[in-house]
Design a protein around this motif. Structure first.
Motif, PDB file in Angstrom:
ATOM      1  N   PRO A 121     -12.751  12.777   2.839  1.00 50.83           N
ATOM      2  CA  PRO A 121     -12.192  13.829   1.985  1.00 50.83           C
ATOM      3  C   PRO A 121     -11.234  13.291   0.933  1.00 50.83           C
ATOM      4  CG  PRO A 121     -11.225  13.909   4.179  1.00 50.83           C
ATOM      5  CD  PRO A 121     -12.374  12.952   4.248  1.00 50.83           C
ATOM      6  N   ARG A 172     -13.826  12.757  -1.865  1.00 52.99           N
ATOM      7  CA  ARG A 172     -14.537  13.958  -2.307  1.00 52.99           C
ATOM      8  C   ARG A 172     -13.611  15.096  -2.722  1.00 52.99           C
ATOM      9  NH1 ARG A 172     -20.263  14.528   0.777  1.00 52.99           N
ATOM     10  NH2 ARG A 172     -20.849  12.339   0.736  1.00 52.99           N
ATOM     11  N   HIS A 173     -12.375  15.077  -2.206  1.00 51.65           N
ATOM     12  CA  HIS A 173     -11.418  16.130  -2.557  1.00 51.65           C
ATOM     13  C   HIS A 173     -10.100  15.500  -3.008  1.00 51.65           C
ATOM     14  CE1 HIS A 173     -13.983  19.334  -0.840  1.00 51.65           C
ATOM     15  NE2 HIS A 173     -14.313  18.420   0.028  1.00 51.65           N
ATOM     16  N   VAL A 217      -7.539  17.835  -4.645  1.00 48.64           N
ATOM     17  CA  VAL A 217      -6.859  18.718  -3.691  1.00 48.64           C
ATOM     18  C   VAL A 217      -5.751  17.958  -2.971  1.00 48.64           C
ATOM     19  CG1 VAL A 217      -7.139  20.047  -1.577  1.00 48.64           C
ATOM     20  CG2 VAL A 217      -8.870  20.185  -3.358  1.00 48.64           C
TER      21      VAL A 217
END
Length: 240
Positions: free
Chosen positions: A41, A44-45, A48
């Motif tokens: 993550p 991919r994020h 965020v």
């Protein structure tokens, strides 16, 4: 247009941790850290992660909670002289008390299952001894018949008898009316705990997770998958 999701599976890093004793996110040196998995993550994020990190800095209530939580994590471990190992010295109850004290909380709501009233009474005694004001609210408060929620008689635990439905929304709203600083869940059912969290204005922590079979220790199912609970990996659980 249907949204496409980038799957993430941090659990797969378990094998990396067991082999190397660390993961990419635990290492402070990117040069020597294990590589990130393809579904990490942090890749991919990344946006965020960056944006939310800012929410945990500064003077906001969220930042204060993040700071205190991290501080409590450090306090609950005790170094062993002459070793790089550490011992955990605090239970979850002690962690929660420390967090509440460092946050300056006073009024603590207890959303209790009716099946754990004895445990909640013991918790009340502990919180009072620690200088807090505990306020407990039972899940069955108001005695609403389950049939009012649309359940059939056959859906009851004991058909043919009166069974009150749990009302976690009422528990949350009562705690809201009492101006609690934080709330603790003690054994609410799956789903009821979600509703309590949804409607509670104060921050919520879970002290006891209901598990009727394991003595409220759901992690036992994860530890026992090599033998007792392997059936959960063999096929779908039938829910009628």
């Amino acid at each position: 247009m249907e949204k496409e999701y980038a799957e993430v599976t941090c659990a797969s890093c378990s094998a990396v941790w067991q082999k190397k004793g660390t993961t990419n996110c635990w290492s402070g040196d990117p040069a020597t850290a294990p590589p990130r998995p393809g579904n990490c993550p942090a890749d991919r994020h990344a946006k965020v992660v960056e944006e939310t990190a800012q929410l945990m800095k500064g003077e906001s209530e969220d930042a204060k909670m993040a700071f205190v939580a991290a501080r409590v994590e450090g306090l609950c471990y005790q170094p062993i002289p002459g070793s790089d190992a550490v011992n955990a010295r605090w239970t979850r109850v002690e962690d929660t008390i420390a967090f509440a004290k460092l946050m300056g909380y006073q009024r603590i709501g207890i959303a209790t299952c009716i099946g754990l009233l004895d445990e909640s009474e013991r918790l009340v005694a502990i919180l009072k001894a620690q200088g807090f004001t505990p306020l407990s609210v039972c899940c069955k408060a108001g005695s609403i018949d389950k049939k009012e929620l649309g359940l059939a008689e056959s859906d009851k635990v004991r058909p043919g008898t009166f069974e009150p439905a749990c009302n976690p929304i009422a528990q949350a709203e009562i705690c809201n009316d009492l101006d609690t600083d934080m709330n603790m869940i003690v054994g609410l059912c799956v789903g009821h705990d979600m509703l309590f969290n949804k409607y509670s204005k104060a921050p919520v922590t879970t002290l006891v997770v209901k598990d009727r079979v394991t003595g409220h220790n759901p992690a036992a199912v994860l530890y026992g998958q090599n033998f007792y609970y392997k059936r959960l990996q063999k096929g779908p659980m039938v829910v009628e």
